[in-house]
Design a protein around this motif. Structure first.
Motif, PDB file in Angstrom:
ATOM      1  N   MET A   1      42.889  39.606  40.087  1.00 31.43           N
ATOM      2  CA  MET A   1      41.599  40.121  39.843  1.00 31.43           C
ATOM      3  C   MET A   1      40.815  39.914  41.468  1.00 31.43           C
ATOM      4  SD  MET A   1      38.929  39.009  37.026  1.00 31.43           S
ATOM      5  CE  MET A   1      38.225  40.364  36.359  1.00 31.43           C
ATOM      6  N   GLU A   2      39.895  40.860  41.535  1.00 33.42           N
ATOM      7  CA  GLU A   2      39.246  40.663  42.981  1.00 33.42           C
ATOM      8  C   GLU A   2      37.899  40.565  42.691  1.00 33.42           C
ATOM      9  OE1 GLU A   2      38.566  45.331  44.325  1.00 33.42           O
ATOM     10  OE2 GLU A   2      40.786  44.649  44.087  1.00 33.42           O
ATOM     11  N   LEU A   3      36.942  40.291  43.612  1.00 30.92           N
ATOM     12  CA  LEU A   3      35.494  39.951  43.446  1.00 30.92           C
ATOM     13  C   LEU A   3      34.781  41.038  42.493  1.00 30.92           C
ATOM     14  CD1 LEU A   3      33.221  38.202  44.276  1.00 30.92           C
ATOM     15  CD2 LEU A   3      32.857  39.771  46.091  1.00 30.92           C
ATOM     16  N   TYR A   4      34.154  40.850  41.512  1.00 29.49           N
ATOM     17  CA  TYR A   4      33.788  41.937  40.508  1.00 29.49           C
ATOM     18  C   TYR A   4      32.453  41.302  39.883  1.00 29.49           C
ATOM     19  CZ  TYR A   4      33.903  44.744  36.214  1.00 29.49           C
ATOM     20  OH  TYR A   4      33.490  45.542  35.313  1.00 29.49           O
ATOM     21  N   VAL A  48      32.296  37.564  39.245  1.00 26.60           N
ATOM     22  CA  VAL A  48      33.575  36.867  38.766  1.00 26.60           C
ATOM     23  C   VAL A  48      34.770  37.146  39.713  1.00 26.60           C
ATOM     24  CG1 VAL A  48      32.952  36.544  36.328  1.00 26.60           C
ATOM     25  CG2 VAL A  48      34.343  38.493  37.105  1.00 26.60           C
ATOM     26  N   VAL A  49      35.579  36.019  39.805  1.00 33.10           N
ATOM     27  CA  VAL A  49      36.958  36.476  40.426  1.00 33.10           C
ATOM     28  C   VAL A  49      38.336  36.118  39.651  1.00 33.10           C
ATOM     29  CG1 VAL A  49      35.918  36.233  42.686  1.00 33.10           C
ATOM     30  CG2 VAL A  49      37.049  34.229  41.653  1.00 33.10           C
ATOM     31  N   THR A  50      38.099  35.740  38.577  1.00 30.65           N
ATOM     32  CA  THR A  50      39.302  35.417  37.509  1.00 30.65           C
ATOM     33  C   THR A  50      38.975  35.893  36.282  1.00 30.65           C
ATOM     34  OG1 THR A  50      38.344  33.201  37.068  1.00 30.65           O
ATOM     35  CG2 THR A  50      39.667  33.093  39.057  1.00 30.65           C
ATOM     36  N   ASP A  51      39.985  36.026  35.564  1.00 31.70           N
ATOM     37  CA  ASP A  51      40.067  36.426  34.254  1.00 31.70           C
ATOM     38  C   ASP A  51      39.217  35.356  33.141  1.00 31.70           C
ATOM     39  OD1 ASP A  51      41.379  38.859  34.910  1.00 31.70           O
ATOM     40  OD2 ASP A  51      43.389  37.804  34.116  1.00 31.70           O
ATOM     41  N   GLY A  53      36.797  33.297  34.261  1.00 32.47           N
ATOM     42  CA  GLY A  53      35.321  33.575  34.836  1.00 32.47           C
ATOM     43  C   GLY A  53      34.799  34.986  33.975  1.00 32.47           C
ATOM     44  N   TYR A  54      35.699  36.113  33.959  1.00 30.71           N
ATOM     45  CA  TYR A  54      35.295  37.268  33.382  1.00 30.71           C
ATOM     46  C   TYR A  54      34.863  37.035  31.794  1.00 30.71           C
ATOM     47  CZ  TYR A  54      35.479  41.910  31.606  1.00 30.71           C
ATOM     48  OH  TYR A  54      34.998  43.012  30.761  1.00 30.71           O
TER      49      TYR A  54
END
Length: 88
Positions: A1-4, A48-51, A53-54
């Motif tokens: 995952m990238e910065l989102y 978020v940058v990880t699943d 964190g999402y």
């Protein structure tokens, strides 16, 4: 995952759902993006940058204040764009 920025999805989703509630406003792609940009500039981002964190950030979306803040920012943005659309 990238910065989102999770907030972008939330704002677009709410704008889409408000089409039926405020039907006298243009919801073309240009106007929707203008509404989203105005609203997002008045809201705190949720990066978020990880699943994990999402999932954690999405769980916070059930917070009443979070939803109120989004609705307030979008309602103001709809009013601004509705009065001054950038097209004819």
């Amino acid at each position: 995952m990238e910065l989102y920025n999770l907030m972008e999805d939330e704002v677009i989703k709410v704008i889409e759902s408000m089409k039926n509630d405020i039907p006298d406003i243009c919801y073309c792609d240009k106007c929707k993006l203008d509404m989203a940009a105005i609203a997002l500039n008045n809201l705190s981002p949720k990066y978020v940058v990880t699943d994990t964190g999402y999932v954690y950030a999405k769980a916070n979306n059930f917070n009443t204040q979070f939803n109120t803040d989004i609705l307030t920012a979008i309602t103001k943005a709809i009013g601004i764009v509705g009065k001054n659309p950038r097209h004819k």
